[in-house]
Write a protein that holds these residues in place. Structure first.
Motif, short mmCIF file in Angstrom:
data_model
loop_
_atom_site.label_atom_id
_atom_site.label_comp_id
_atom_site.label_asym_id
_atom_site.label_seq_id
_atom_site.Cartn_x
_atom_site.Cartn_y
_atom_site.Cartn_z
N ALA A 65 -19.97 14.83 -6.66
CA ALA A 65 -19.19 13.90 -5.84
C ALA A 65 -17.95 13.46 -6.61
O ALA A 65 -18.02 13.17 -7.80
CB ALA A 65 -20.03 12.68 -5.48
N ILE A 66 -16.83 13.41 -5.92
CA ILE A 66 -15.59 12.87 -6.49
C ILE A 66 -15.51 11.43 -6.02
O ILE A 66 -15.58 11.15 -4.82
CB ILE A 66 -14.35 13.66 -6.02
CG1 ILE A 66 -14.49 15.15 -6.42
CG2 ILE A 66 -13.07 13.05 -6.57
CD1 ILE A 66 -14.61 15.39 -7.92
N ALA A 67 -15.37 10.51 -6.97
CA ALA A 67 -15.41 9.08 -6.64
C ALA A 67 -14.45 8.31 -7.54
O ALA A 67 -14.17 8.72 -8.66
CB ALA A 67 -16.83 8.55 -6.83
N PRO A 68 -13.96 7.17 -7.05
CA PRO A 68 -13.14 6.30 -7.91
C PRO A 68 -13.96 5.80 -9.09
O PRO A 68 -15.19 5.69 -9.00
CB PRO A 68 -12.76 5.14 -6.99
CG PRO A 68 -13.01 5.61 -5.61
CD PRO A 68 -14.11 6.63 -5.69
N THR A 69 -13.29 5.47 -10.18
CA THR A 69 -14.01 4.99 -11.36
C THR A 69 -14.72 3.67 -11.09
O THR A 69 -15.81 3.45 -11.59
CB THR A 69 -13.05 4.81 -12.56
OG1 THR A 69 -12.00 3.94 -12.18
CG2 THR A 69 -12.50 6.13 -13.01
N ALA A 70 -14.10 2.80 -10.29
CA ALA A 70 -14.72 1.51 -9.96
C ALA A 70 -15.92 1.77 -9.04
O ALA A 70 -15.77 2.34 -7.97
CB ALA A 70 -13.72 0.59 -9.29
N GLY A 71 -17.08 1.39 -9.49
CA GLY A 71 -18.28 1.53 -8.67
C GLY A 71 -18.82 2.94 -8.60
O GLY A 71 -19.61 3.25 -7.71
N ALA A 72 -18.39 3.83 -9.50
CA ALA A 72 -18.87 5.21 -9.48
C ALA A 72 -20.36 5.26 -9.85
O ALA A 72 -20.83 4.49 -10.66
CB ALA A 72 -18.07 6.06 -10.45
#
Length: 148
Positions: A65-72
């Motif tokens: 999954a590609i996700a933002p660093t915040a809340g990954a």
């Protein structure tokens, strides 16, 4: 440097005592294990393509999954674009953030970059929420482009 060390150093300097700052080793991180079968790739531009100075780069990923660093969450990552780099960053340190190592911590899957005329290389390097590579590193094939 720890606050107490800074206070001691400032105190010594104020009193005229000569001293050297202690050697501080950069913080090392334990890389996350790469998910089995995870891979990244550059969708465009294609290897060998001639492009203008404003280059739209589209990133691809499979098996992670590609996700933002915040809340990954664990096992997700975000793209870093390596420009004109012949070596990967150290595996136990955050990937640098400079003109040759672009960070996409917002979970972006494309960008338009401006490059000088000439031949350039592009490569994706996936990082975790700390910007640290996975183990083994999840990197794309190198794409060579020619900017006119």
């Amino acid at each position: 440097m720890r606050p107490i060390m800074l206070l001691a150093l400032a105190s010594a300097m104020a009193s005229g005592i000569a001293c050297a700052a202690p050697d501080v080793e950069p913080l090392a991180f334990e890389p996350q294990k790469a998910p089995e079968g995870a891979r990244v790739f550059i969708v465009s531009p294609k290897d060998g393509e001639t492009v203008g100075k404003d280059v739209r780069v589209v990133f691809g990923a499979e098996g992670i999954a590609i996700a933002p660093t915040a809340g990954a969450s664990a096992g997700s990552g975000h793209h870093h674009l390596l420009i004109d780099q012949s070596e990967w960053p150290m595996i136990d340190r955050p990937i640098p953030n400079d003109e040759f190592h672009r960070h996409y911590g917002g979970g972006q899957t494309e960008d338009t970059i401006t490059l000088e005329p000439g031949t350039h290389t592009l490569q994706l390097n996936l990082g975790d929420s700390r910007h640290v590579q996975f183990d083994p590193p999840i990197v794309s094939e190198v794409v060579t482009i020619h900017v006119k």
